[in-house]
Design an enzyme around this catalytic site. Structure first.
Site, short mmCIF file in Angstrom:
data_model
loop_
_atom_site.label_atom_id
_atom_site.label_comp_id
_atom_site.label_asym_id
_atom_site.label_seq_id
_atom_site.Cartn_x
_atom_site.Cartn_y
_atom_site.Cartn_z
CE LYS A 60 12.71 8.00 -7.01
NZ LYS A 60 12.68 6.75 -6.23
NE ARG B 160 18.38 5.11 2.51
CZ ARG B 160 17.85 3.92 2.33
NH1 ARG B 160 18.56 2.83 2.54
NH2 ARG B 160 16.60 3.79 1.94
N1 BES Z 1 12.02 9.36 -2.41
C1 BES Z 1 12.16 7.95 -2.48
C2 BES Z 1 11.12 7.21 -1.64
C3 BES Z 1 9.68 7.36 -2.07
C4 BES Z 1 9.10 6.39 -2.86
C5 BES Z 1 8.90 8.39 -1.64
C6 BES Z 1 7.78 6.50 -3.23
C7 BES Z 1 7.58 8.52 -2.02
C8 BES Z 1 7.02 7.55 -2.81
C9 BES Z 1 13.54 7.53 -1.97
O1 BES Z 1 14.56 8.43 -2.22
C10 BES Z 1 13.90 6.26 -2.65
O2 BES Z 1 14.08 6.29 -3.83
N2 BES Z 1 14.00 5.17 -1.90
C11 BES Z 1 14.33 3.90 -2.42
C12 BES Z 1 15.42 3.31 -1.56
C13 BES Z 1 16.09 2.11 -2.15
C14 BES Z 1 16.89 2.49 -3.39
C15 BES Z 1 17.02 1.50 -1.11
C16 BES Z 1 13.10 3.02 -2.39
O3 BES Z 1 12.29 3.11 -1.46
O4 BES Z 1 12.89 2.27 -3.35
MN MN Z 2 15.45 8.19 -4.10
#
Ligand code: BES
Ligand code: MN
Ligand code: ZN
Length: 514
Positions: free
Chosen positions: A292, A366
Site C-alpha cells: 500500500k 477475500r
Molecule cells: N483492507 C483493505 C480495504 C480497506 C481500504 C479498508 C480502506 C478500509 C479502508 C483491503 O484489504 C484492500 O486492500 N482492498 C483493495 C482490493 C483491491 C486490491 C482489489 C482495495 O479496496 O483497494
Molecule cells: Mn488489502
C-alpha cells in the site's frame, strides 16, 4: 522470541483485564434524587415546560424560561443548552426532544449518546440525574435505551496515555417503571455496549500488540467464565492439515503465524442449526508485496474490525444468555511483505479445492474469508451465514459513513437486512452481485483469481467469497470498509473505531432466537 513472550504477558496483565478505560454506572429510580448537582432534562415545547423543567422554572422564579428565550433555545431533537445555577441546581443540561412520529429505539440511544458527548469535555467525575420525560415514543422503557446510548458513547482508548482523558460517570435515570428498565439495561443492553467497546478495543490496539495470537489471548480472557461458550483455536499446523492454503498464504509473510479462532455459543437445543458469523481479522494490512502507499497506512491496524465485531456480538449474546446457537469464526493473519510472503501471480490452494491466482496480495481479505466461510459451512452446517469485513475501499467510496454495503444472492434478503439495520441503529444499503462479477474473476491458469479489472470492486470481492458458499445457504456479505473508522464523533461513538457491526448483528440474532 523471549521478548515477544514478555509483550504478551504485559498486555494480559496491564491491558484489557484491567483497562484504564473511564467507567460509567447506571441506576434507575422513580423518585427525584436530591443529592445530584447535575441534572439533564428533555424539552419538547419551550412554551409549556413539564415535569422537572417546570419545577426548576418555578423554583428560579421563571429564570429558566427567560434563559431559554435569551439563548434562543429551540426544542428540535438533539439541540442542547447548558445552564448554571437554576434554582438549587448547579448544572442543568437541556436537550431538545421534539419529534413528529415518536422516537425509535436508535433515536433514544442517540439522545443518550448526545448527553454523554455534551459532557465529554469535562475531565472530572460526573454525578448526574437524567429525567426521562417529555419524550414521545412507543418504546416501553425509553430510560434503558438512553442509558445504553450514553454507555455506547462513554468510551476512550486510554491505555497508552499516562493520564486519563475523561472522568467517571455516575448516572441516575429518573423514570416510572424503574424496575423493568433496570432489568432491561443490566441484563441485556449493557452487554451490547460492552461488546461494542470490546470491538473498539480490538480495532484500536496497534499492530505491534495486536497480532493473531494476541487477539486470541484477549478473547479468551474476555470470555472466561461465560456459560455455554467453547473456544477453539486452529493454529498453523491445523491450518496446513485442513489445506487452508489461502489463509496460510496471506499469513506466511509475517513472523506472527495466522490463526482461525472459533467461538461457539450454545444457547439453544443441539437440534437447532447455528447461525455462523465470519469476520475478517487482518491484524495489519500493509498490502503485502502489492504494498500500500504510505499515507494513512497506519489505519490498517483496524483491518480486523470484522473479526472484532464478531467477537463483540458473541460476547453480548452469550452474556445475556440469548436462546440461540451462534458460532463466530475469526480468520486472523498479518499481511506483510517479506521474502516468505506470497507474490502476485502465485496460485493458492483452498480447503474447498478451488485454486486462486493472486493478482494482488492486497486483496487478502477475500482470501482468508474463502477458507473460513468454507470451514464454517462444512464443519458446523449453519442455517445462515453472515460475513463481515473491511474488504474494499470501493464500498467506502460508494456509501461512506452512513451505510455499510450489504450483498446477497437474493435482493429480498438484502431488503430484510436494511430493516434489521434500521432497528439496530447501524444501517446497510444493498450493492449488486451479477453473473458478470463472477466472469471478471475467471483466471487463465487457476479456477479463479482474487481480483478483477477493477469495477465494481465491492461486488467483485463479494463474488470471490460467494464462490466458497453453497448457493442454497442464506448468505449475507457486509463490507464495512467505509463505516468501521469514524473521522468525526457521532452521537453514540467518539471518532475512531466505532465497533460497527455489533449492534447490527445483535439485532439479527434477536430476530432469529426464540
Ligand atoms: N483492507 C483493505 C480495504 C480497506 C481500504 C479498508 C480502506 C478500509 C479502508 C483491503 O484489504 C484492500 O486492500 N482492498 C483493495 C482490493 C483491491 C486490491 C482489489 C482495495 O479496496 O483497494
Ligand atoms: Mn488489502
Ligand atoms: Zn485488508
Amino acid at each position: 522470541m523471549k521478548l515477544k513472550a514478555l509483550v504478551v504477558f504485559s498486555l494480559g496483565v496491564l491491558g484489557f483485564s484491567n483497562p484504564l478505560l473511564s467507567k460509567a454506572s447506571f441506576e434507575f429510580t422513580t423518585s427525584v434524587p436530591t443529592d445530584k448537582t447535575f441534572h439533564v432534562v428533555f424539552i419538547d415545547d419551550v412554551n409549556n415546560l413539564n415535569g422537572m423543567s417546570h419545577v426548576l422554572d418555578q423554583k428560579s422564579d421563571g429564570q429558566l424560561s427567560k434563559l431559554i428565550q435569551l439563548n434562543k433555545f429551540t426544542p428540535e431533537k438533539g439541540n442542547t443548552l447548558h445552564l448554571q445555577m437554576i434554582g438549587e441546581v448547579e448544572s442543568l443540561l437541556l436537550i431538545g426532544s421534539q419529534n413528529k412520529d415518536g422516537l425509535s429505539a436508535p433515536e433514544l440511544q442517540d439522545l443518550g449518546g448526545k448527553i454523554a458527548s455534551s459532557l465529554s469535555s469535562t475531565k472530572d467525575d460526573l454525578n448526574l440525574a437524567i429525567h426521562v420525560e417529555n419524550l414521545k415514543t412507543s418504546e416501553a422503557l425509553p430510560s434503558a435505551h438512553i442509558a445504553y446510548g450514553y454507555h455506547l458513547r462513554h468510551y476512550s482508548f486510554d491505555r497508552y496515555k499516562t493520564k486519563k482523558s475523561s472522568g467517571e460517570s455516575d448516572v441516575t435515570l429518573v423514570t416510572n417503571n424503574a424496575d423493568n428498565a433496570t432489568k432491561l439495561y443490566h441484563t441485556d443492553l449493557a452487554y451490547i455496549a460492552q461488546g461494542v467497546h470490546l470491538t473498539r478495543d480490538l480495532a484500536t490496539e496497534p499492530g505491534n500488540n495486536m497480532y493473531p495470537q494476541a487477539f486470541v489471548d484477549l478473547v479468551k480472557a474476555k470470555f472466561k467464565g461465560i456459560k455455554n461458550v467453547d473456544i477453539d483455536v486452529l493454529d498453523m499446523r491445523d491450518i496446513k492439515k485442513l489445506k487452508m492454503g489461502a489463509l496460510e498464504g496471506v499469513g506466511q509473510g509475517s513472523i506472527n503465524d495466522p490463526r482461525l479462532l472459533v467461538i461457539n455459543y450454545r444457547g439453544s437445543e443441539k437440534t437447532n442449526a447455528p447461525i455462523a458469523l465470519v469476520g475478517k481479522g487482518i491484524t495489519f494490512d500493509t498490502g503485502g508485496i502489492s504494498l500500500k502507499q504510505n499515507t494513512g497506512m497506519w489505519a490498517m491496524k483496524s483491518d480486523l474490525s470484522g473479526a472484532a465485531a464478531v467477537a463483540g456480538t458473541l460476547y453480548a449474546s452469550a452474556q445475556r444468555g440469548e436462546n440461540i446457537n451462534l458460532i463466530g469464526f475469526m480468520p486472523l493473519a498479518e499481511n506483510m511483505p517479506s521474502q516468505d510472503a506470497i507474490r502476485p501471480g502465485d496460485v493458492l490452494e483452498t480447503m474447498k479445492g478451488v485454486s486462486i491466482e493472486v493478482i494482488s496480495t492486497d486483496a487478502e481479505g477475500r482470501l482468508i474469508l474463502a477458507d473460513a466461510v468454507y470451514y464454517a459451512q462444512q464443519t458446523y452446517k449453519p442455517k445462515m451465514l453472515l460475513n463481515i469485513a473491511t474488504l474494499t475501499g470501493s464500498a467506502g467510496r460508494a456509501l461512506s459513513d452512513e451505510y455499510a454495503a450489504v450483498i446477497t444472492r437474493d435482493f429480498e434478503l438484502s431488503q430484510k437486512m436494511m430493516d434489521v439495520g434500521k432497528r439496530s441503529g447501524e444501517n446497510v444499503w444493498p450493492l449488486p452481485l451479477h453473473p458478470n462479477h463472477f466472469k471478471q474473476i475467471e483466471s487463465p491458469i487457476a479456477d479463479i483469481k482474487n481480483s478483477g479489472a477493477g469495477n465494481p470492486g465491492a461486488s467483485i470481492g463479494a463474488a470471490v467469497v460467494a464462490t466458497f458458499i453453497d448457493e442454497d445457504l442464506p448468505w449475507i456479505h457486509l463490507d464495512i470498509a467505509g463505516v468501521d473508522w469514524l473521522e468525526a464523533d457521532i452521537d453514540v461513538a467518539p471518532k475512531g473505531s466505532q465497533g460497527w457491526g455489533v449492534r447490527f448483528m445483535d439485532q439479527l440474532v434477536r430476530d432469529h432466537s426464540k
